[in-house]
Write an enzyme that holds these catalytic residues in place. Sequence first.
Site, PDB file in Angstrom:
ATOM      1  N   GLU A 128      12.573  27.828   1.341  1.00 44.13           N
ATOM      2  CA  GLU A 128      11.764  27.039   1.050  1.00 44.13           C
ATOM      3  C   GLU A 128      12.187  25.901  -0.029  1.00 44.13           C
ATOM      4  O   GLU A 128      11.287  25.392  -0.832  1.00 44.13           O
ATOM      5  CB  GLU A 128      10.337  27.395   0.702  1.00 44.13           C
ATOM      6  CG  GLU A 128       9.701  28.296   1.743  1.00 44.13           C
ATOM      7  CD  GLU A 128       8.374  28.876   1.621  1.00 44.13           C
ATOM      8  OE1 GLU A 128       7.768  28.358   0.451  1.00 44.13           O
ATOM      9  OE2 GLU A 128       7.809  29.580   2.422  1.00 44.13           O
TER      10      GLU A 128
ATOM     11  N   GLU B  62       9.464  35.404  10.060  1.00 44.52           N
ATOM     12  CA  GLU B  62       8.208  35.633   9.430  1.00 44.52           C
ATOM     13  C   GLU B  62       7.256  35.292  10.666  1.00 44.52           C
ATOM     14  O   GLU B  62       5.962  34.720  10.190  1.00 44.52           O
ATOM     15  CB  GLU B  62       7.924  34.904   8.079  1.00 44.52           C
ATOM     16  CG  GLU B  62       8.904  34.944   7.078  1.00 44.52           C
ATOM     17  CD  GLU B  62       8.784  34.493   6.028  1.00 44.52           C
ATOM     18  OE1 GLU B  62       7.385  33.884   5.712  1.00 44.52           O
ATOM     19  OE2 GLU B  62       9.664  34.319   5.202  1.00 44.52           O
TER      20      GLU B  62
HETATM   21  C1  XIL Z   1       3.959  36.011   0.914  1.00 52.12           C
HETATM   22  C2  XIL Z   1       3.404  37.634   1.166  1.00 52.12           C
HETATM   23  O1  XIL Z   1       3.196  38.163   2.190  1.00 52.12           O
HETATM   24  C3  XIL Z   1       1.966  37.597  -0.143  1.00 52.12           C
HETATM   25  O2  XIL Z   1       1.788  39.013  -0.053  1.00 52.12           O
HETATM   26  C4  XIL Z   1       2.558  36.969  -1.159  1.00 52.12           C
HETATM   27  O3  XIL Z   1       1.049  37.203  -2.005  1.00 52.12           O
HETATM   28  C5  XIL Z   1       3.018  35.644  -1.282  1.00 52.12           C
HETATM   29  O4  XIL Z   1       4.026  35.688  -0.375  1.00 52.12           O
HETATM   30  N1  XIL Z   1       6.837  32.581   3.113  1.00 52.12           N
HETATM   31  C6  XIL Z   1       7.512  33.479   2.821  1.00 52.12           C
HETATM   32  C7  XIL Z   1       6.901  34.770   2.131  1.00 52.12           C
HETATM   33  O5  XIL Z   1       8.826  33.179   2.737  1.00 52.12           O
HETATM   34  O6  XIL Z   1       7.722  35.258   1.093  1.00 52.12           O
HETATM   35  C8  XIL Z   1       5.333  34.767   1.951  1.00 52.12           C
HETATM   36  O7  XIL Z   1       5.174  36.239   1.380  1.00 52.12           O
HETATM   37  C9  XIL Z   1       4.622  33.994   2.976  1.00 52.12           C
HETATM   38  C10 XIL Z   1       5.213  32.658   3.397  1.00 52.12           C
END
Ligand code: XIL
Length: 411
Positions: free
Chosen positions: A201, A317
């Site tokens: 990101e 994701e």
């Molecule tokens: C999220 C986790 O699932 C949560 O448990 C944590 O509190 C915050 O991060 N994009 C990403 C992930 O790249 O690392 C994130 O994961 C969700 C959004």
Amino acid sequence: MVTRRRVLTQGLQVGAALALGGFAGRSLAQQTTPAHADEMTINSAPHARTGALLPATPTPTVLPKEAEAVRGENSLQAHASKHGLVAGTAVVVRALQHDPAMQQLIAEQYGVVVPGNELKWVALRPAQDQFNFTDSDALFEFAKTNHLLVRGHTLAWHNSVPDWLQKSPKELDVRKLLVDHIHTVAGRYSGRVHSWDVVNEAILPADGREDNLRKSFWFERIGPDYIDLAFRTAREADPHAKLTYNDYGVEYDNPDETARRTAILSLLRGMQKRNVPLDAVGIQSHIKAGSPSTIGKGLAEYIESVRQMGLEVYLTELDVNEDDLLFNDVAQRDKEIAKTYRDFLSVALANPAVKNVLTWGVSDRSTWLNDGPTHFRKQPNRPQRSLPFDDAYRPKETFFAMRDCIDARTV
Ligand code: XIL
């Protein structure tokens, strides 16, 4: 089957033993809120759970017959492997350690796992001079026992910077700290990681820079070349892992996401020009049911541009946020959520550059989307049905939508 169960039980024992270790440094309270938050970032910022969204039923102790019916040659992974793909999921190690049925489900359905939090800075670095590998080691052990690949996530992300680092004096050599961190972490697991999300990101057009880089902690303290530095260091530390740039907000046909796609491609082209080692691009794939924007040309062209750069594409994701569905009927919602998966996967999987598809979780018992503030605002008492398996670990319409889209892939 006997062998499989034995392997899983061993995995549980290893996990349970490791679970006794401490896990300093990863409480939600310690996660940092970004200075510039857009919707995704807000979603991934810390928020206490209300309790209202915790699953109403106890954790299943065995898999239901509906899950048994989709194991073996009917599994996501069996279908994926016939179409040049690997199916995978994010896992939360501590939850997994107390959930043998989930361990079995993951081992049966997937070929790759990614730790949801355990390799992030906040998890690994309780203090400047400390590393805590308890949970990440447990994850690697689980993967090894069950013959699963591991994706590494992530070496530099604005939203996982420990408090002590945020508050560190300006004189601290953050460049050296990042390099040392990558050497230590990627070095520890070298040869055991399929791919690393080296930087996560890094693009935020709203921050107003010409290069569209997010004014993140890493950017502010190291400078724009923190990205190149992270990738070069990751290659040194683990020459085998596919080095990946991972980002969100590239899925829809709308002006915001068009701008994000253009910005990311320009970052990647710059990296290639500077001979920065780069193997793949991650598309986070956090999509929404009931979105006014469509998924189509923009995503297809983006993936094709990445392919033409000689890079692989990973769907890293995938999940569906259903906040915007205004009806409550479960069957109707599940249909709409499954359709959203289809809309996305039918476009994404059409390109041969796409090599895997990972969801951000397995079952609706546990999704990060229930913790997000958009959820509190729009659907405060309605747990999200975002993932392929329901609370009781039964495959939902989404599971079958995923499998159909995988089967429809002809590349
Ligand atoms: C999220 C986790 O699932 C949560 O448990 C944590 O509190 C915050 O991060 N994009 C990403 C992930 O790249 O690392 C994130 O994961 C969700 C959004």
